[in-house]
Scaffold this motif. Structure first.
Motif, PDB file in Angstrom:
ATOM      1  N   TYR A   1      10.582 -48.780 -55.631  1.00 39.56           N
ATOM      2  CA  TYR A   1       9.693 -49.438 -56.586  1.00 39.56           C
ATOM      3  C   TYR A   1       9.578 -48.657 -57.891  1.00 39.56           C
ATOM      4  O   TYR A   1       9.505 -49.257 -58.968  1.00 39.56           O
ATOM      5  N   ALA A   2       9.570 -47.338 -57.820  1.00 40.13           N
ATOM      6  CA  ALA A   2       9.521 -46.532 -59.042  1.00 40.13           C
ATOM      7  C   ALA A   2      10.785 -46.745 -59.867  1.00 40.13           C
ATOM      8  O   ALA A   2      10.720 -46.851 -61.099  1.00 40.13           O
ATOM      9  N   ASP A   3      11.919 -46.852 -59.194  1.00 35.42           N
ATOM     10  CA  ASP A   3      13.176 -47.128 -59.885  1.00 35.42           C
ATOM     11  C   ASP A   3      13.132 -48.493 -60.557  1.00 35.42           C
ATOM     12  O   ASP A   3      13.568 -48.655 -61.696  1.00 35.42           O
ATOM     13  N   TYR A   4      12.585 -49.473 -59.870  1.00 36.80           N
ATOM     14  CA  TYR A   4      12.459 -50.821 -60.435  1.00 36.80           C
ATOM     15  C   TYR A   4      11.585 -50.813 -61.685  1.00 36.80           C
ATOM     16  O   TYR A   4      11.972 -51.358 -62.723  1.00 36.80           O
ATOM     17  N   ILE A   5      10.420 -50.177 -61.602  1.00 36.34           N
ATOM     18  CA  ILE A   5       9.521 -50.094 -62.755  1.00 36.34           C
ATOM     19  C   ILE A   5      10.222 -49.355 -63.897  1.00 36.34           C
ATOM     20  O   ILE A   5      10.145 -49.758 -65.056  1.00 36.34           O
ATOM     21  N   GLY A   6      10.950 -48.288 -63.562  1.00 37.44           N
ATOM     22  CA  GLY A   6      11.692 -47.532 -64.576  1.00 37.44           C
ATOM     23  C   GLY A   6      12.754 -48.367 -65.268  1.00 37.44           C
ATOM     24  O   GLY A   6      12.934 -48.276 -66.484  1.00 37.44           O
ATOM     25  N   ARG A   7      13.452 -49.195 -64.497  1.00 35.74           N
ATOM     26  CA  ARG A   7      14.482 -50.063 -65.101  1.00 35.74           C
ATOM     27  C   ARG A   7      13.857 -51.087 -66.040  1.00 35.74           C
ATOM     28  O   ARG A   7      14.430 -51.408 -67.078  1.00 35.74           O
ATOM     29  N   ILE A   8      12.683 -51.588 -65.681  1.00 35.78           N
ATOM     30  CA  ILE A   8      12.011 -52.557 -66.559  1.00 35.78           C
ATOM     31  C   ILE A   8      11.556 -51.863 -67.842  1.00 35.78           C
ATOM     32  O   ILE A   8      11.802 -52.351 -68.945  1.00 35.78           O
TER      33      ILE A   8
END
Length: 169
Positions: A39-46
């Motif tokens: 989830y942290a990676d997802y937020i970072g990509r956004i």
């Protein structure tokens, strides 16, 4: 208020709505913490806008700081914890006052109201306004949580209206 009346059913339905929001929050927190990296990676990509398509003119908005990504994600998690525990406390207080006079039951709504309002803030401000409108979440090629956030906002907003506007005699 020991017998089954419309007022008693209305009060109990309000408790169920707040409890359901709390259970959703518990599951969300469990997912966010147990699968933190994903989830942290997802937020970072956004936030870095590396996963969005068709928005070259808005890429100046991207923030590529890994530290910022994690801090933003922890802000989401922290606010989810606050709204979840407010809803849990609100559920408990409403259960304690389910048979009390109208004004006591009404006063027991404080934490439930705060919890639902904070939940709305989390999903409206952080997901819809910041992640979607500023960082173009709706253009994500990987995964789009915009509809998910909207559904949460609608449930909590309608629950908040029902909790506060419908009389429970």
């Amino acid at each position: 208020m020991n017998k089954l009346t419309t007022a008693s059913v209305t009060r109990r339905s309000k408790i169920i709505i707040v409890l359901t929001a709390a259970l959703f929050g518990l599951m969300t927190i469990a997912n966010n913490i147990s699968d933190y990296a994903t989830y942290a990676d997802y937020i970072g990509r956004i936030i870095s806008m590396s996963d969005t398509e068709g928005n070259d003119s808005r890429r100046y908005r991207a923030i590529n700081s890994n530290m910022f990504h994690h801090r933003f994600y922890w802000a989401i998690i922290s606010l989810e914890i606050i709204y979840t525990f407010s809803c849990l406390i609100g559920t408990y207080q409403l259960c304690r006052k389910v048979a009390a006079p109208r004004n006591e039951f009404h006063e027991a709504k404080k934490f439930a109201i705060a919890g639902l309002a904070i939940g709305i803030f989390v999903y409206q401000a952080l997901y819809v306004i910041i992640l979607n409108e500023w960082f173009d979440l709706d253009y994500s090629a990987h995964r789009n949580t915009y509809t998910w956030a909207e559904n949460n906002i609608q449930y909590m907003f309608l629950g908040l209206i029902y909790l506060t506007a419908v009389k429970d005699r």
